[in-house]
Design a protein around this motif. Structure first.
Motif, PDB file in Angstrom:
ATOM      1  N   ARG A 119       7.792   7.257   3.522  1.00 57.88           N
ATOM      2  CA  ARG A 119       9.495   7.151   3.981  1.00 57.88           C
ATOM      3  C   ARG A 119       9.566   7.943   5.907  1.00 57.88           C
ATOM      4  O   ARG A 119      10.097   7.899   5.898  1.00 57.88           O
ATOM      5  CB  ARG A 119       9.884   7.925   3.384  1.00 57.88           C
ATOM      6  CG  ARG A 119      10.137   7.326   1.619  1.00 57.88           C
ATOM      7  CD  ARG A 119      10.709   8.206   0.760  1.00 57.88           C
ATOM      8  NE  ARG A 119      11.249   7.306  -0.691  1.00 57.88           N
ATOM      9  CZ  ARG A 119      11.741   8.085  -1.524  1.00 57.88           C
ATOM     10  NH1 ARG A 119      12.317   9.108  -1.525  1.00 57.88           N
ATOM     11  NH2 ARG A 119      11.994   6.861  -2.590  1.00 57.88           N
ATOM     12  N   TYR A 150      11.537   0.923   2.652  1.00 59.17           N
ATOM     13  CA  TYR A 150      12.985   0.606   1.709  1.00 59.17           C
ATOM     14  C   TYR A 150      12.519   0.087   0.343  1.00 59.17           C
ATOM     15  O   TYR A 150      10.829   0.672   0.151  1.00 59.17           O
ATOM     16  CB  TYR A 150      13.429  -0.835   2.509  1.00 59.17           C
ATOM     17  CG  TYR A 150      11.623  -2.544   2.280  1.00 59.17           C
ATOM     18  CD1 TYR A 150      12.423  -2.785   1.271  1.00 59.17           C
ATOM     19  CD2 TYR A 150      11.142  -2.573   3.556  1.00 59.17           C
ATOM     20  CE1 TYR A 150      11.220  -4.122   1.584  1.00 59.17           C
ATOM     21  CE2 TYR A 150      10.150  -3.111   3.270  1.00 59.17           C
ATOM     22  CZ  TYR A 150      10.660  -4.394   2.404  1.00 59.17           C
ATOM     23  OH  TYR A 150       9.495  -4.896   2.587  1.00 59.17           O
ATOM     24  N   PRO A 151      13.202   0.237  -0.625  1.00 57.58           N
ATOM     25  CA  PRO A 151      12.618  -0.202  -2.410  1.00 57.58           C
ATOM     26  C   PRO A 151      11.290  -0.663  -2.678  1.00 57.58           C
ATOM     27  O   PRO A 151      11.633  -2.491  -2.124  1.00 57.58           O
ATOM     28  CB  PRO A 151      14.066  -0.408  -3.515  1.00 57.58           C
ATOM     29  CG  PRO A 151      14.956  -0.036  -2.361  1.00 57.58           C
ATOM     30  CD  PRO A 151      14.927   0.045  -0.664  1.00 57.58           C
ATOM     31  N   SER A 175       9.521   3.376  -2.599  1.00 62.36           N
ATOM     32  CA  SER A 175       9.584   2.545  -1.530  1.00 62.36           C
ATOM     33  C   SER A 175       8.048   2.204  -1.224  1.00 62.36           C
ATOM     34  O   SER A 175       6.907   1.830  -1.119  1.00 62.36           O
ATOM     35  CB  SER A 175       9.895   4.104  -0.243  1.00 62.36           C
ATOM     36  OG  SER A 175      11.153   4.418  -0.918  1.00 62.36           O
TER      37      SER A 175
END
Length: 241
Positions: A119, A150-151, A175
């Motif tokens: 992240r 992002y997820p 993530s």
């Protein structure tokens, strides 16, 4: 479409033969961890090599020391086949080069500290591609971040080895980032060689003295300072010991 969950980080990852270390676990999903593989570091000129490198860097920078901030990364991936819940975890740098636009998502990270490093990655930052959990682990190439965190969709896929039933789509736990191949290193830089410099630098204060490859060796996502990245990259210009 890239293969699912082939980058291994079931907790923190290490290679086979690194001596045991007592490393605090950040989450219960850290399991089936393996020890870093390394042979005894070669004796010789690691210390003098660091001094020569430092002298050159100080000449370039006017003697100023680099700030201890993380702007580069090391990403571990498995180049050899290993099945986990029927899915092959293999993903080498050659597999990355074979992807469309030589780009893929870096999925399957299930360790909170490693996730937080993902992240923290910024667009355009570079990372070493490190072959892990294999006969001879080490750095084989360089990639760059082309999409920030992002997820990770694999956390919601019940057929995926890294499915997490406790994660919710409205608040995903995990993530991933997208990475793109930049280039191969000019030569393979083995773990044993990097370790030799790390041990020498612990004694004389060199840039690899605190390198996470040895202080947090189980993590498959590791940050690097500018000095660490530059020094390791400089090794590609040297003849292997």
């Amino acid at each position: 479409m890239p293969w699912p969950s082939r980058k291994r980080d079931k907790g923190a990852v290490a290679d086979k033969k690194e001596p045991d270390a007592k490393i605090a676990k950040t989450e219960e999903t850290q399991k089936k961890e393996e020890e870093e593989k390394s042979t005894k570091p070669p004796a010789g000129n690691s210390k003098s090599g660091w001094k020569n490198w430092k002298k050159a860097k100080e000449s370039d920078s006017g003697g100023e020391e680099s700030k201890q901030t993380y702007c580069h990364w090391l990403l571990k991936s498995e180049p050899e086949s290993r099945l986990e819940k029927g899915v092959d975890m293999k993903f080498s740098i050659e597999d990355l080069k074979a992807q469309p636009n030589q780009t893929t998502f870096w999925d399957g990270v299930r360790n909170y500290q490693a996730r937080n490093f993902l992240r923290a990655m910024k667009l355009g930052q570079q990372a070493f591609f490190y072959h892990s959990n294999c006969k001879e682990p080490g750095i084989v190439g360089i990639v760059k971040i082309v999409k920030e965190a992002y997820p990770d969709h694999t956390q919601f896929d019940q057929k995926d080895p890294h499915y997490d039933s406790s994660s919710r789509k409205e608040n995903p736990k995990w993530s991933m980032v997208d990475v793109q191949f930049v280039r191969m290193t000019k030569r393979f830089i083995p773990l044993s060689e990097i370790k030799a410099h790390h041990l020498a630098h612990k004694a004389d204060g060199g840039p690899l003295k605190n390198m996470m490859l040895f202080t947090r060796q189980r993590l498959s996502i590791q940050p690097l300072t500018q000095e660490e990245f530059d020094f390791v990259l400089s090794l590609e210009e040297e003849k292997p010991h």
